[in-house]
Write a protein that holds these residues in place. Structure first.
Motif: not given
Ligand SMILES: CC(=O)[C@@H](O)[C@H](O)COP(=O)(O)O
Length: 284
Positions: A182-190
């Motif tokens: 639910g954060s919508g922050m996208g990929i934090l650790n590709p």
């Protein structure tokens, strides 16, 4: 056969419009045309849910058994009455479960409710604030569910060691988070996702934290087999349009991955057209 040689032999002569048909997502032995999986929570109503699902082109729809009525609450609107019959594969999930025991009970209920349904999404949360998965309880539940014959797609952290254990237990898909649910922050650790993708022999799908279309495209370009999302679509200003955008993003990301991107050069330019033989007085 690795995917690259498979791909070459499968689509060598295919027109680009045909590629998607041949590039199906296979989970637990069943092939799906869409690599986008969509959740059913947080929409204005079931009508809007149905419209968004349609626009997303998804084949697999995940449903929180504890929250969405599929017939377990008699007298209340039933999501299934709003969806075209047999259009979607339902993926009951254990959202809201904080222990292996709860998750197992919930999925047994789903199996009864949905006529011996086997494909499920296991999600055991560890904290009601950050909704991070409790990997200990997830592993415990996965062992039991796999032994009971469920096809378990499992939500987990982006830890490659846990991902490997879940695959060894027999889960049919590994679903690491992109960022918090639910954060919508996208990929934090590709980088971690890449490690999981490279080591896995079952499909890897990003689940949770996707915020917009570019996040989904990046996940696919990394080599994910699919993306599962809910909030990015349901909480958008126009959920139906966003569902359409996600469809395009997942398809674009997958095509770009399969097309094999050009090598990146570290901040050095290469002209787009040859510089020899150019009619010009300017010396290179
Ligand atoms: C729908 C579902 O299964 C969620 O538990 C999932 O993790 C989605 O997360 P987002 O809402 O961040 O897409």
């Amino acid at each position: 056969m690795n995917w690259k040689s498979w791909w070459r032999s499968a689509v060598a002569d295919a027109a680009p419009k045909e590629w998607k048909v041949q590039d199906q997502l296979v989970i637990a032995g069943k092939a799906y045309n869409s690599r986008l999986l969509v959740g059913t929570g947080k929409y204005r109503d079931f009508e809007q849910t149905a419209e968004a699902l349609d626009a997303s082109g998804c084949d697999i729809v995940t449903v929180a058994i504890r929250r969405v009525n599929l017939g377990q609450h008699a007298g209340e609107p039933n999501l299934l009455d709003f969806l075209p019959q047999n259009r979607y594969t339902l993926l009951p999930n254990t959202a809201g479960c904080y222990s292996a025991e709860d998750a197992i009970r919930t999925l047994r209920l789903a199996r009864e409710l949905l006529d011996d349904h086997r494909l499920v999404k296991l999600e055991v949360l560890g904290d009601s604030g950050n909704l991070f998965p409790n990997v200990k309880e997830t592993l415990k539940a996965a062992e039991v569910l796999v032994a009971e014959g469920f096809d378990v797609m499992v939500y987990t952290s982006d830890d490659p060691i846990i991902a490997r254990e879940l695959e060894q237990i027999g889960c049919c898909a590994i679903m690491p988070l992109a960022s918090l649910i639910g954060s919508g922050m996208g990929i934090l650790n590709p980088w971690n996702l890449k490690l999981i993708i490279e080591q896995s022999s079952v499909p890897v799908l990003v689940d949770a934290g996707v915020g917009t279309a570019s996040d989904a495209a990046i996940a696919m370009e990394l080599g994910c087999d699919g993306v599962l999302m809910n909030t990015a679509i349901a909480a958008a200003g126009n959920p139906v349009l966003m569902a359409h955008a996600m469809k395009l993003a997942v398809e674009a990301g997958r095509a770009a991955y399969c097309a094999e991107r050009m090598p990146k050069r570290f901040y050095s330019a290469v002209p787009s057209s040859p510089s020899e033989g150019v009619i010009s007085s300017r010396k290179p």
